[in-house]
Design an enzyme around this catalytic site. Structure first.
Site, PDB file in Angstrom:
ATOM      1  N   VAL A   1       4.609   3.394   5.312  1.00  0.00           N
ATOM      2  CA  VAL A   1       6.033   4.240   5.230  1.00  0.00           C
ATOM      3  C   VAL A   1       6.519   5.070   5.416  1.00  0.00           C
ATOM      4  CG1 VAL A   1       8.551   3.250   4.713  1.00  0.00           C
ATOM      5  CG2 VAL A   1       6.742   1.846   4.234  1.00  0.00           C
TER       6      VAL A   1
ATOM      7  N   LYS B   1       8.078   2.227   9.004  1.00  0.00           N
ATOM      8  CA  LYS B   1       7.151   1.723   8.832  1.00  0.00           C
ATOM      9  C   LYS B   1       6.721   2.531  10.022  1.00  0.00           C
ATOM     10  CE  LYS B   1       6.627  -1.485   6.846  1.00  0.00           C
ATOM     11  NZ  LYS B   1       7.193  -3.106   6.263  1.00  0.00           N
TER      12      LYS B   1
ATOM     13  N   GLY C   1       5.138   4.911   0.239  1.00  0.00           N
ATOM     14  CA  GLY C   1       4.232   3.915   0.712  1.00  0.00           C
ATOM     15  C   GLY C   1       3.617   3.286   1.563  1.00  0.00           C
TER      16      GLY C   1
ATOM     17  N   ASP D   1       0.269 -18.864 -13.036  1.00  0.00           N
ATOM     18  CA  ASP D   1       0.672 -18.715 -12.280  1.00  0.00           C
ATOM     19  C   ASP D   1       2.567 -17.179 -11.701  1.00  0.00           C
ATOM     20  OD1 ASP D   1      -0.198 -17.520  -9.206  1.00  0.00           O
ATOM     21  OD2 ASP D   1       0.399 -19.347  -8.471  1.00  0.00           O
TER      22      ASP D   1
ATOM     23  N   GLY E   1       3.108  -1.193   2.656  1.00  0.00           N
ATOM     24  CA  GLY E   1       4.818  -2.519   3.113  1.00  0.00           C
ATOM     25  C   GLY E   1       2.787  -3.597   3.230  1.00  0.00           C
ATOM     26  N   GLY E   2       3.422  -4.537   3.804  1.00  0.00           N
ATOM     27  CA  GLY E   2       2.668  -5.386   3.999  1.00  0.00           C
ATOM     28  C   GLY E   2       2.361  -5.262   5.129  1.00  0.00           C
ATOM     29  N   PHE E   3       3.357  -4.483   6.309  1.00  0.00           N
ATOM     30  CA  PHE E   3       2.825  -4.510   7.287  1.00  0.00           C
ATOM     31  C   PHE E   3       1.962  -2.927   7.856  1.00  0.00           C
ATOM     32  CE2 PHE E   3       5.495  -8.632   7.384  1.00  0.00           C
ATOM     33  CZ  PHE E   3       4.309  -9.162   8.139  1.00  0.00           C
ATOM     34  N   GLY E   4       2.391  -2.162   6.857  1.00  0.00           N
ATOM     35  CA  GLY E   4       1.589  -0.623   7.103  1.00  0.00           C
ATOM     36  C   GLY E   4       2.500   0.303   5.904  1.00  0.00           C
TER      37      GLY E   4
END
Length: 574
Positions: free
Chosen positions: A361, A375, A354, A431, A356-359
Site C-alpha cells: 500500500v 494498493k 505497509g 488460538d 496488506g494481504g494482497f500487496g
C-alpha cells in the site's frame, strides 16, 4: 486498563542512573564518531556553543542552532526550564557547555542535564526528533507515609500537566502546578518538552518517563526524570517559584476518571413469560371457538404470507440499491495506471505505507491535491475486482476510531480475565487471534472458537502437548517449540492483538512466506529508538489520547516478552 502497566523490562535497559537527587547531574558521550582538537568540527562546535550562551535575542529558553557543512556540520539543541529568566538560562548554558567539552573532549555527539538546563549536540540531525532514550532518574531519599494516597494525587496531576505541556506552541512546551497531598503536604510538579516536537511526540516522551516512576521510585517524596527530549519532576517542597503557576480556571473541570478494575458485564435479566390471558368459561364460548378459529387462522396465515413476500421483495430491492451504491463508490476509487503511477511517485519506497494481504500500500496525491492510499497487487495475488470492491466497502463501513479500538481491547481483556480467573474451570484458549474476536452491532467484542481450548482445574498452572495447534504469529515461542501452554500463552496472544489494534498492522511470521519485518520486531525497533509515535495507525492519531495509546503499547510489549516469567499476570493488567 492500560494505565497501570509498567514497562520495566524496557527501561532497565535504558536507565543509566538511579540516584538520589543530590548526586552529580548526568551526561552521555556517544561513541558515534570522534573529532580531533584542531579539527574544523571542533571549531564549529565551540563557535556554536558560544553563540548559544551569548544570544540575547531568544528569551524563551529554547535554542536549536547549526554550524558548518557536510561532515563538519554540528547540530545543537539547548532547553532551559520554562520558569527561568533569560540571564539564568544563559548562565546555565555557559556552564554546561564548558562542562560537556571537558567530560566529552573528542566525541561528536554528547548530552548533559545541567541544573535547570539541558544541552546536546551531534553530527546527525536531531531537530524535531523525539528521543526518550537514555532516561535518567533521580529520587528524593525520603519516603511518603501513604504511598497509595500519594500516587492517587501524583498520577492525575502529571496527566494534566502532560496534556498542557504537549499542547504548547513551537517556542514553549512547559507546565507546572501544585496540589494538596496526603499528610497535610503540597505536591509540586513540573513537565516540559523541547518545543520542536509535535503534541503527540511530546505526550509520548513524557508518558514514557511517567511510566517509569513506579518501577524506580515508588513511595519516594520526589523524583526527577530526564531524557533528551523531555523531563519531569515532582517534590513535596516548592522547587520552583509558586508565583510561576498559572491562575486556576474559573470553572473547575473534573479530571478524567481513572480506569478501575474491570467488572464483567452482568448476566442478562431472565426472560419473563407473559401471564396467561383469562378467558370466560361455558359451553357457548367453547363452541364458538371450534367454528371460528379455523376460519380466522386461515385468514391470518394468508395475510402473513402476503406480508412476508412483500417484505422480502422490498428488502431485496433495498439491498440491491445499497449494493449498487456501494459498488459505485468503490468504482470511483479505481483510476487508470498512469494517474496512479504519477500520484505515488512511480510507487516510490518513500511513499510505501505497509503491506496488506494482497500487496503493498502506497500513499499518493492526485492532481487536485487529494491524498489517497493505493494498493498495488503483488505477483500471484488472487485478489480481483470483487475482492477489491469488497475491501473498499468494508473499509468505508468499519473504519475504527481510537475510542472503538480501546473498547475492543478492554472487552477482550475482560473476557480473558473471566476465562482465566473467574470461571469455575480455568480455560486456556490457545488460538486467540483477530479472526476469533467477533464484534456485535455495538462493537462489543466476543471471544469465539474454543475448538482448541484446554480446561485447567483451579490449581493447575500449565500443560504440555505434542500436537501444537493455533496460528503462527500469535503463538508464544515456548508453545511453538516445546508444546508448553499456560495462562501466559493467552497473555502473549493478547499482546499481539493489542499491538495490531494500535498499529493497524497485521502480524506476520516466517511461515507467511514474505521477507517482511514482523509486527513485533517493528514495534520493538521503534520502541527502542524512541520513535513510538510512528507506531500508531495514522487514521486515529489526530483524535487519540496519547497517554492512553502509549500505555496500551506498553501492555502489548509486556505481554509479548519471550520469557514467560516476565509476562504480567492478568490481575496486573488492570
Amino acid at each position: 486498563m492500560c494505565r497501570s502497566i509498567l514497562p520495566f523490562f524496557f527501561y532497565l535497559s535504558l536507565l543509566h542512573l538511579i540516584t538520589p537527587t543530590a548526586q552529580r547531574e548526568p551526561y552521555v558521550c556517544y561513541e558515534t564518531g570522534n573529532y580531533t582538537s584542531n579539527s574544523t568540527y571542533r571549531a564549529n562546535l565551540e563557535s556554536l556553543l558560544a553563540s548559544m550562551s551569548s544570544n540575547t535575542d531568544i528569551d524563551y529558553g529554547f535554542y536549536n542552532f547549526s554550524a558548518g557543512e557536510n561532515s563538519d556540520k554540528v547540530n545543537s539543541i539547548a532547553l532551559c526550564r520554562g520558569d527561568r529568566t533569560p540571564d539564568e538560562c544563559r548562565t546555565c548554558l555557559n556552564a554546561s557547555s564548558y562542562d560537556l567539552l571537558q567530560v566529552c573532549p573528542n566525541q561528536k555527539e554528547a548530552i548533559t542535564w545541567y541544573g535547570d538546563c539541558s544541552l546536546r549536540y551531534s553530527h546527525r540531525s536531531i531537530f524535531g526528533v523525539m528521543e526518550s532514550s537514555p532516561l535518567y532518574a533521580f529520587y528524593n531519599t525520603a519516603n511518603v507515609s501513604d504511598v497509595e494516597g500519594f500516587n492517587q494525587v501524583l498520577r492525575p496531576l502529571l496527566d494534566r500537566l502532560i496534556k498542557r505541556a504537549a499542547s504548547g506552541n513551537s517556542t514553549r512546551k512547559f507546565a507546572l502546578a501544585s496540589v494538596p497531598a496526603p499528610a497535610f503536604q503540597t505536591l509540586y510538579a513540573l513537565v516540559e518538552c523541547t518545543p520542536d516536537l509535535d503534541e503527540l511526540e511530546c505526550s509520548y516522551c513524557l508518558v514514557a518517563a511517567q511510566q517509569f516512576i513506579p518501577q524506580c521510585c515508588d513511595g519516594k517524596q520526589g523524583g526527577k526524570y530526564v531524557t533528551p527530549s523531555c523531563d519531569l519532576r515532582y517534590e513535596v517542597y516548592p522547587f520552583y517559584d509558586p508565583a510561576a503557576e498559572a491562575p486556576p480556571p474559573s470553572t473547575s473541570t473534573p479530571s478524567p476518571p481513572q480506569p478501575q478494575q474491570p467488572v464483567l458485564p452482568p448476566s442478562p435479566p431472565p426472560i419473563k413469560a407473559l401471564p396467561p390471558t383469562e378467558g370466560k368459561g361455558g359451553n357457548s364460548s367453547r363452541t364458538a371457538l371450534v367454528i371460528v378459529v379455523p376460519i380466522v387462522l386461515s385468514g391470518v396465515v394468508i395475510i402473513s404470507f402476503c406480508i412476508c413476500v412483500f417484505y422480502l421483495r422490498l428488502r431485496k430491492q433495498r439491498e440491491e440499491v445499497e449494493t449498487v451504491d456501494q459498488i459505485g463508490r468503490s468504482e470511483s476509487l479505481q483510476f487508470d495506471f498512469g494517474t496512479i503511477r504519477v500520484a505515488t511517485g512511480d510507487f516510490s519506497d518513500a511513499n510505501k505505507l505497509g503491506k496488506g494481504g494482497f500487496g503493498f500500500v502506497y500513499k499518493g496525491a492526485l492532481p487536485n491535491g487529494k491524498e489517497i492510499a493505493v494498493k498495488r497487487l503483488s505477483k500471484g495475488s488472487a485478489q480481483g475486482d470483487p475482492e477489491f470492491k469488497n475491501e473498499v466497502i468494508s473499509n468505508q463501513k468499519y473504519k475504527l476510531n481510537w475510542e472503538m479500538r480501546y473498547k475492543i481491547i478492554e472487552g477482550i481483556a475482560r473476557g480473558l480475565l473471566y476465562l482465566h480467573e473467574d470461571s469455575q474451570l480455568r480455560i486456556i484458549h490457545r488460538d486467540l487471534k483477530a479472526s476469533n474476536i467477533l464484534l456485535d452491532k455495538d462493537m462489543t467484542p466476543k471471544i469465539a472458537d474454543f475448538g482448541t481450548a484446554r480446561l485447567f482445574v483451579r490449581d493447575q498452572t500449565q500443560g504440555n502437548t505434542n500436537r501444537v495447534v493455533g496460528t503462527y504469529g500469535y503463538m508464544p515461542p515456548e508453545y511453538v517449540i516445546h508444546g508448553n501452554f499456560s495462562v501466559k500463552s493467552d497473555v502473549f496472544s493478547f499482546g499481539v492483538l493489542v499491538l495490531e489494534i494500535v498499529t493497524g498492522r497485521k502480524n506476520t511470521s516466517p511461515r507467511d512466506g514474505e521477507n517482511e519485518e514482523g509486527l513485533l520486531s517493528y514495534v520493538w525497533k521503534n520502541w527502542r529508538a524512541g520513535t513510538t509515535s510512528k507506531l500508531v495507525d495514522p487514521s486515529v492519531t489526530s483524535t487519540s489520547p496519547a497517554t492512553q495509546i502509549m500505555r496500551c503499547i506498553h501492555v502489548g510489549l509486556l505481554c509479548v516478552q519471550e520469557n514467560v516469567a516476565n509476562r504480567p499476570p492478568w490481575r496486573q493488567l488492570f
